[in-house]
Design an enzyme around this catalytic site. Structure first.
Site, PDB file in Angstrom:
ATOM      1  N   ASP A  11       0.852  -1.201   0.000  1.00 19.03           N
ATOM      2  CA  ASP A  11       0.000   0.000   0.000  1.00 19.03           C
ATOM      3  C   ASP A  11       0.887   1.250   0.000  1.00 19.03           C
ATOM      4  O   ASP A  11       0.882   2.020   0.950  1.00 19.03           O
ATOM      5  CB  ASP A  11      -0.944  -0.010   1.229  1.00 19.03           C
ATOM      6  CG  ASP A  11      -0.212  -0.086   2.561  1.00 19.03           C
ATOM      7  OD1 ASP A  11       0.957  -0.528   2.590  1.00 19.03           O
ATOM      8  OD2 ASP A  11      -0.795   0.329   3.588  1.00 19.03           O
ATOM      9  N   ASP A  15       7.418   3.734   3.234  1.00 15.73           N
ATOM     10  CA  ASP A  15       8.252   2.562   3.523  1.00 15.73           C
ATOM     11  C   ASP A  15       7.958   1.402   2.575  1.00 15.73           C
ATOM     12  O   ASP A  15       8.858   0.608   2.269  1.00 15.73           O
ATOM     13  CB  ASP A  15       8.170   2.143   4.999  1.00 15.73           C
ATOM     14  CG  ASP A  15       6.759   1.884   5.468  1.00 15.73           C
ATOM     15  OD1 ASP A  15       5.820   2.533   4.967  1.00 15.73           O
ATOM     16  OD2 ASP A  15       6.584   1.026   6.355  1.00 15.73           O
ATOM     17  N   ASP A  16       6.725   1.336   2.066  1.00 18.18           N
ATOM     18  CA  ASP A  16       6.448   0.346   1.008  1.00 18.18           C
ATOM     19  C   ASP A  16       7.320   0.645  -0.217  1.00 18.18           C
ATOM     20  O   ASP A  16       7.814  -0.277  -0.878  1.00 18.18           O
ATOM     21  CB  ASP A  16       4.982   0.434   0.552  1.00 18.18           C
ATOM     22  CG  ASP A  16       4.007   0.179   1.668  1.00 18.18           C
ATOM     23  OD1 ASP A  16       3.469  -0.927   1.747  1.00 18.18           O
ATOM     24  OD2 ASP A  16       3.793   1.103   2.477  1.00 18.18           O
ATOM     25  N   ASN A 161       1.131   0.757  17.257  1.00 17.15           N
ATOM     26  CA  ASN A 161       1.425   2.135  16.846  1.00 17.15           C
ATOM     27  C   ASN A 161       0.154   2.923  16.518  1.00 17.15           C
ATOM     28  O   ASN A 161       0.157   4.138  16.545  1.00 17.15           O
ATOM     29  CB  ASN A 161       2.436   2.192  15.680  1.00 17.15           C
ATOM     30  CG  ASN A 161       1.966   1.447  14.449  1.00 17.15           C
ATOM     31  OD1 ASN A 161       0.895   0.848  14.431  1.00 17.15           O
ATOM     32  ND2 ASN A 161       2.775   1.469  13.399  1.00 17.15           N
ATOM     33  N   GLU A 167      -1.006  -2.707  15.787  1.00 20.27           N
ATOM     34  CA  GLU A 167      -0.191  -2.130  14.706  1.00 20.27           C
ATOM     35  C   GLU A 167      -1.109  -1.830  13.513  1.00 20.27           C
ATOM     36  O   GLU A 167      -2.112  -2.533  13.294  1.00 20.27           O
ATOM     37  CB  GLU A 167       0.916  -3.142  14.351  1.00 20.27           C
ATOM     38  CG  GLU A 167       1.890  -2.687  13.288  1.00 20.27           C
ATOM     39  CD  GLU A 167       1.368  -2.921  11.889  1.00 20.27           C
ATOM     40  OE1 GLU A 167       1.750  -2.172  10.986  1.00 20.27           O
ATOM     41  OE2 GLU A 167       0.552  -3.863  11.700  1.00 20.27           O
ATOM     42  N   ASN A 169      -1.221  -2.223  10.140  1.00 18.96           N
ATOM     43  CA  ASN A 169      -1.643  -3.182   9.107  1.00 18.96           C
ATOM     44  C   ASN A 169      -2.635  -4.203   9.659  1.00 18.96           C
ATOM     45  O   ASN A 169      -3.564  -4.619   8.957  1.00 18.96           O
ATOM     46  CB  ASN A 169      -0.437  -3.928   8.526  1.00 18.96           C
ATOM     47  CG  ASN A 169       0.429  -3.026   7.661  1.00 18.96           C
ATOM     48  OD1 ASN A 169      -0.025  -1.971   7.204  1.00 18.96           O
ATOM     49  ND2 ASN A 169       1.678  -3.419   7.455  1.00 18.96           N
ATOM     50  N   HIS A 242       9.689   0.450   8.174  1.00 18.91           N
ATOM     51  CA  HIS A 242       9.161  -0.890   8.464  1.00 18.91           C
ATOM     52  C   HIS A 242       9.271  -1.903   7.307  1.00 18.91           C
ATOM     53  O   HIS A 242       9.822  -2.990   7.460  1.00 18.91           O
ATOM     54  CB  HIS A 242       7.665  -0.795   8.805  1.00 18.91           C
ATOM     55  CG  HIS A 242       7.315   0.225   9.820  1.00 18.91           C
ATOM     56  ND1 HIS A 242       7.404  -0.003  11.172  1.00 18.91           N
ATOM     57  CD2 HIS A 242       6.857   1.498   9.693  1.00 18.91           C
ATOM     58  CE1 HIS A 242       7.007   1.067  11.834  1.00 18.91           C
ATOM     59  NE2 HIS A 242       6.671   1.998  10.967  1.00 18.91           N
ATOM     60  N   ASP A 243       8.659  -1.545   6.176  1.00 18.30           N
ATOM     61  CA  ASP A 243       8.346  -2.576   5.177  1.00 18.30           C
ATOM     62  C   ASP A 243       9.543  -3.269   4.510  1.00 18.30           C
ATOM     63  O   ASP A 243       9.478  -4.477   4.256  1.00 18.30           O
ATOM     64  CB  ASP A 243       7.416  -1.989   4.107  1.00 18.30           C
ATOM     65  CG  ASP A 243       6.026  -1.695   4.664  1.00 18.30           C
ATOM     66  OD1 ASP A 243       5.669  -2.277   5.698  1.00 18.30           O
ATOM     67  OD2 ASP A 243       5.313  -0.884   4.060  1.00 18.30           O
TER      68      ASP A 243
HETATM   69  C1  BDR Z   1       2.957  -0.247   8.656  1.00 12.43           C
HETATM   70  O1  BDR Z   1       1.908   0.711   8.515  1.00 12.43           O
HETATM   71  C2  BDR Z   1       2.069   1.438   7.337  1.00 12.43           C
HETATM   72  O2  BDR Z   1       1.788   2.785   7.556  1.00 12.43           O
HETATM   73  C3  BDR Z   1       3.470   1.201   6.870  1.00 12.43           C
HETATM   74  O3  BDR Z   1       3.563   1.249   5.458  1.00 12.43           O
HETATM   75  C4  BDR Z   1       3.802  -0.165   7.392  1.00 12.43           C
HETATM   76  O4  BDR Z   1       3.417  -1.176   6.494  1.00 12.43           O
HETATM   77  C5  BDR Z   1       3.704   0.063   9.928  1.00 12.43           C
HETATM   78  O5  BDR Z   1       2.851  -0.035  11.038  1.00 12.43           O
HETATM   79 CA    CA Z   2       2.857  -0.687   4.185  1.00 12.66          CA
END
Ligand code: BDR
Ligand code: CA
Length: 318
Positions: A11, A15-16, A161, A167, A169, A242-243
């Protein structure tokens, strides 16, 4: 070199985008398909971003398929415009790309690709909400036995988060996450415990800025923007990227320490919906099919990302 075949379900999102660069630029990875899911932004926006990143990184011949626009049961996806901006990639420059996606929905592309390739050769790398993966598992249950493994970014042992225990996702589609974690395919959960170690430090950003190519510039812009928005909205001095951690694990599992543990997703709790409940009390039983990533080799991780970006100075030629 024998390559590792992956489908990235994403998505994009800053970070993706880094995860896609890493996959495109690492010689050990073959990207069979890029599938999209609503998450950081709406489905149309993240799909457009995926197509444009594919163009920048020379992956224009890779199948891109659009997936779920909303979670399985919940109303609308909760986008992360506070972090990724209105476009999903605010403040970065990408080539325009035609909006040319595969006519099949993402879940169908996942099924067809896994069924077409030899057994246990395809790794699924979901780095957004798990809606498409859950749909694919229900569409063709045989894929559960057939995939090599799932390496996903999501969850965490004890931290969230978006909510205290959840989290982003997982919380965006806890029912889908529940379906995915209860299927018996091997799953590596690369969650916040791990990704909070993948910080884009000043040194990392300086190295990205020195690459001096269009892809290097894009990476540099992404990291700078991500730093600003993470500082503004979450108070982090350096943002956790993250990704790409999930892709790094596929490239080299020794880049992180993992531990086998039973993992279940809470999807009913009033305060804990979206929590990944990880049992670390004792050694996991032999039949346990899930593991959690705990400790990152930061230097190795950033070297993988930066070297992959450097390689993309040339066109993607795999
Ligand atoms: C995840 O949430 C998204 O905002 C980021 O792309 C990552 O996949 C981190 O919690
Ligand atoms: Ca992501």
């Amino acid at each position: 070199m024998s390559t590792k075949k992956i489908i990235i379900d994403c998505d994009p999102g800053y970070d993706d985008a880094v995860a896609l660069l890493l996959a495109a630029g690492d010689p050990s990875i073959e990207v069979l398909a890029i599938t999209t899911v609503a998450g950081n932004q709406t489905i149309g926006k993240v799909t457009r971003n995926a197509l444009r990143i594919a163009k920048l990184t020379g992956m224009d011949n890779v199948t891109v398929a659009m997936g779920a626009s909303r979670p399985l049961l919940r109303g609308e996806v909760v986008v992360a415009a506070n972090i990724h901006g209105e476009s999903g990639l605010d403040g970065t420059t990408l080539p325009e790309a035609e909006f040319r996606v595969d006519p099949r929905p993402a879940a169908q592309v996942i099924v067809d690709t896994v069924m077409r390739e030899p057994e246990k050769t395809v790794t699924l790398v979901p780095i957004g909400p798990l809606t498409n993966i859950a749909l694919a598992a229900r569409l063709e249950p045989k894929i559960v036995e057939r995939v090599k493994e799932i390496v996903l970014m999501g969850g965490g042992c004890h931290i969230g988060n978006i909510r205290p225990m959840a989290e982003f996702n997982i919380e965006n589609d806890p029912e889908a996450a529940h379906i995915v974690f209860e299927e018996k395919w091997p799953i590596t959960m690369v969650g916040l415990d791990l990704t909070y170690q993948a910080l884009a430090t000043a040194e990392v950003k300086a190295r990205a800025a020195q690459i001096g190519t269009p892809v290097g510039q894009f990476l540099s812009d992404v990291l700078e923007q991500f730093s600003k928005t993470y500082k503004r909205s979450k108070g982090f001095d350096e943002p956790p990227v993250h990704d790409p951690c999930a892709v790094a694990y596929v490239i080299d599992p020794t880049v992180m320490r993992t531990r086998k543990a039973a993992i279940h997703v809470e999807y009913r709790g009033e305060y804990t919906s979206g929590m990944t409940v990880v049992d670390l009390r004792k050694a996991a039983p032999p039949e346990c099919h899930t593991q959690v990533a705990l400790e990152l080799d930061r230097d190795r991780f950033w070297t993988l990302v930066l070297e992959a970006t450097e390689r993309l100075a040339q066109q993607y030629k795999k």
